[in-house]
Each structure stands twice: as C-alpha cells, then as structure tokens.
Scaffold this active site. Structure first.
Site, PDB file in Angstrom:
ATOM      1  N   LYS A   6       0.863  -1.187   0.000  1.00 52.77           N
ATOM      2  CA  LYS A   6       0.000   0.000   0.000  1.00 52.77           C
ATOM      3  C   LYS A   6       0.897   1.234   0.000  1.00 52.77           C
ATOM      4  CE  LYS A   6      -4.520   0.887   0.316  1.00 52.77           C
ATOM      5  NZ  LYS A   6      -5.491   0.279  -0.627  1.00 52.77           N
ATOM      6  N   HIS A  60      -8.091  18.563   4.489  1.00 51.01           N
ATOM      7  CA  HIS A  60      -8.900  17.747   5.379  1.00 51.01           C
ATOM      8  C   HIS A  60      -8.039  16.772   6.192  1.00 51.01           C
ATOM      9  CE1 HIS A  60     -12.452  19.289   3.406  1.00 51.01           C
ATOM     10  NE2 HIS A  60     -11.967  18.927   2.240  1.00 51.01           N
ATOM     11  N   GLN A  94     -14.068  30.152   5.968  1.00 52.19           N
ATOM     12  CA  GLN A  94     -14.366  31.488   5.465  1.00 52.19           C
ATOM     13  C   GLN A  94     -14.172  32.536   6.563  1.00 52.19           C
ATOM     14  OE1 GLN A  94     -16.066  28.731   4.840  1.00 52.19           O
ATOM     15  NE2 GLN A  94     -17.116  28.777   2.854  1.00 52.19           N
ATOM     16  N   THR A 116      -3.894  -5.185   0.710  1.00 55.74           N
ATOM     17  CA  THR A 116      -3.262  -3.893   0.957  1.00 55.74           C
ATOM     18  C   THR A 116      -4.136  -3.010   1.848  1.00 55.74           C
ATOM     19  OG1 THR A 116      -4.168  -2.884  -1.065  1.00 55.74           O
ATOM     20  CG2 THR A 116      -2.050  -4.009  -1.242  1.00 55.74           C
TER      21      THR A 116
END
Length: 280
Positions: A12, A234, A206, A53
């Site tokens: 992976k 994120h 914002q 994986t």
C-alpha cells in the site's frame, strides 16, 4: 515459448497518517512492500498468501493508536515484524515524516515548502509593489467547528463542534508606500497571518480567512488589500471501532484530493486599490 515470474512485491503506497499526542503532531506518508511466496496469486489467482493492501493500511492506523508512532524507524520495525508470515518473507516500509513546528497552544506550521513572492510594476509615473507568499501550511488541532450548513438528500458530511483545521495559505497584499523596509514589512504581514490563524476560534474556514485578512490590514498600515486562497486540507478521524479501539481525536487520515477551496479578498475601507496579482 515459455515465461517465468521474476522478482515481485506488493503493498500500500501513499498512506497518509497524522497523529496528535498533546503538543506533538506526527505526520507520515507510508508505503509498504511485501514479498515472499506469492507466485500463486500471479500465476493462478490464488490469493491465500496475499495480505490485502487495505489490511496493511488499517494496521498502520490501528498500530498508531494502540502503540503510538514514536520515531518513523521504530514504527517501521513494528509494522514490518507484524507483516512477516510463513508466506511473507520480506516487509519493506518506506516512511516520510513531514515536520511541523508549534507556534501556538494548538497551532502548528509545516516546515519547508513555503515561498516568498513579490511583484513590482514601475512606470514613469508610479511604482506599485505587491508582496505575497505561497505554501504556508498551518493547522489547529482544535478550536474549530463546522455546523449549521444546509442539508439535502446528497449531504453526508456530519456536523462537528471540534475538528482539526488545516490549510496552505496563498496570499498577495498590495502596498501604498513604495519605500518600506521590505524584509520587515514582509515579516510583519506573515506574522499577522499566523497570529490570526492561531488565535481565531473558527466556525468556518471562510470566517478564518476574513479574520486573517483583517488582522493583516490592522497590523500593516501600508497595505490596502489582501487576497487569500485557502484550501481546506482535510484531516479525517479514522474509524478504529472495527479493531476494538477508540480514537479520541488522535489518529487521522489526511487525503490530498478532493478538497474545499476558500478564496476571498479583504479590503481596507476607503483605500485606493492597485491591480495586484490575482489568486483566481
């Protein structure tokens, strides 16, 4: 004509793992590569020796919660020993650690990657100077919420009153005075952006953008306008419940795409604006 299987491995790659342990943020990108008695999966599709994986990825997150990460070398040894089996004879873990520096109680700045910018336009009648930066990556481990947004049949994002907030700041600001101490002026503006990011309790990115722009204008009298582009980098909590583990805001996955992108301009009322470099 005949063919034979040569050296092979699988694993992976690009596993983004971020942990928060009090004042320590650990940010890793991990790649695993396993090899051994794996001819059957290549030649006949027999997967009885193949550790999926996805399982390798889940193990990385679970071990980060259960044992902690510590140094990347120690974490790699821990994972490698776990992945060995009667069929897997060699486990290679390649780990990149991305450095973060703390600059507030819960605020961190990623080392490297930041670029200072300048654009100067000179005519016979005027000198226009804009300064900027790109790639200033920062995060707050807490003091951020996001809720109260519209919901419809396509909305799956849960509301939150405690989240990690991270972004990579791109900014330009325009000067009214062409004869400043430019190094000091840049340092003041950059410091204002960092201070506002660290001290703002955020209900949205914002809101954070406007706070950063407003504070820069307040601290830098020669600046009439600042343009900001803030991607939402994120950091999502990993669900460790399938492995019998809790996750008290400690282990995160940090996907690179897709991402929210928040852009805006903050202007000093009454200022005269020059046509500085656009961000979008």
């Amino acid at each position: 004509m005949s063919f034979s299987l040569g050296p092979n491995q699988y694993g992976k790659a690009g596993v983004r793992l971020v942990t928060v342990d009090g004042p320590v943020v650990t940010d890793l990108t991990i790649a695993s590569a396993l090899s051994g008695d794996l001819a059957a999966t290549h030649l006949t599709g027999d997967n009885s020796a193949v550790l999926a994986t996805d399982t390798q990825k889940n193990t990385m997150y679970a071990f980060a919660r259960e044992y902690g990460v510590g140094s990347p070398e120690a974490f790699g040894v821990l994972l490698g020993k776990h992945f060995l089996s009667s069929e897997i004879h060699r486990a290679q873990l390649t780990i990149e650690q991305h450095r973060w520096e703390q600059f507030g109680p819960h605020s961190f700045r990623r080392s490297g990657g930041e670029t200072r910018l300048a654009r100067v336009v000179v005519t016979a009648d005027s000198v226009a100077v804009s300064s900027g930066l790109s790639g200033l990556t920062v995060l707050n481990t807490t003091a951020s919420e996001f809720h109260g947004f519209p919901r419809d049949e396509y909305t799956t994002l849960p509301e939150t009153t405690d989240r990690m907030l991270a972004t990579s700041v791109d900014a330009w600001w325009d000067h009214s005075d062409p004869s400043l101490d430019w190094d000091a002026a840049f340092s003041d503006a950059r410091g204002a952006l960092l201070t506002a990011f660290s001290s703002t309790y955020s209900y949205s990115l914002q809101q954070t953008l406007f706070s950063m722009g407003s504070y820069l204008l307040a601290q830098c009298p020669s600046v009439g306008e600042v343009r900001l582009s803030l991607p939402n980098k994120h950091h999502n909590l990993v669900d460790l419940t399938p492995f019998g583990l809790d996750n008290p805001n400690q282990v995160y996955v940090a996907p690179t795409e897709p991402f929210g992108l928040i852009q805006g301009t903050v202007r000093r009322d009454g200022a005269t604006y020059t046509e500085g470099p656009a961000l979008w």
